[in-house]
Design a protein around this motif. Structure first.
Motif, PDB file in Angstrom:
ATOM      1  N   THR A 137      39.966  51.224  49.367  1.00 18.99           N
ATOM      2  CA  THR A 137      40.794  50.424  50.035  1.00 18.99           C
ATOM      3  C   THR A 137      39.998  49.190  50.488  1.00 18.99           C
ATOM      4  N   THR A 138      40.666  47.534  49.912  1.00 20.95           N
ATOM      5  CA  THR A 138      39.814  46.924  50.081  1.00 20.95           C
ATOM      6  C   THR A 138      40.667  46.143  50.748  1.00 20.95           C
ATOM      7  N   ARG A 183      35.451  46.564  49.593  1.00 21.77           N
ATOM      8  CA  ARG A 183      35.861  48.131  49.383  1.00 21.77           C
ATOM      9  C   ARG A 183      35.167  48.959  50.273  1.00 21.77           C
TER      10      ARG A 183
END
Length: 123
Positions: free
Chosen positions: A13-14, A8
């Motif tokens: 956002t991953t 992450r």
């Protein structure tokens, strides 16, 4: 963290980590030489470097290095330009110019992953 790991980013956002280059041209106990080719608009995926490394530009381009915290740095990599770097945080490289970018990235494994105890910063 390594290729295939999901992480992450600081902005939430991953992403899935990729390799530092597209093709290994040479590898032994001391070095690993990668080829990187980016057409205009293409990116090398999110990745990080576990070894000190040297980048040599073969074909010039304007690139953007984007870091996991959302900051970025724009660089013009001219033919023959070399950049020497220590292991780095998660980032990605994008060709933001109008010309193809080609480089060789040389990792120094004997100063990083193959160093007893791994690489340690001089800090």
């Amino acid at each position: 963290m390594a290729r295939g790991d999901k992480i992450r980013l600081e902005q939430g956002t991953t992403v899935t980590l990729g390799d530092v280059g597209q093709e290994i041209l040479l590898e032994n106990d001391y070095t690993r030489v990668w080829e990187i080719v980016l057409e205009p608009g293409e990116s090398q995926p999110w990745h990080l470097h576990h070894n000190p490394y040297l980048v040599i530009a073969i074909e010039a381009a304007d690139n953007r290095i984007t870091y996991g915290d959302g900051t970025y740095r724009d660089v013009h990599e001219s033919v023959g330009r070399t950049i020497s770097m220590d292991p780095s945080p998660v980032h990605m490289l994008t060709n933001i110019g109008s010309t193809r970018y080609v480089s060789r990235l040389i990792e120094f494994k004997d100063q990083g992953e193959n160093l007893p105890g791994g690489w340690k910063s001089a800090e």
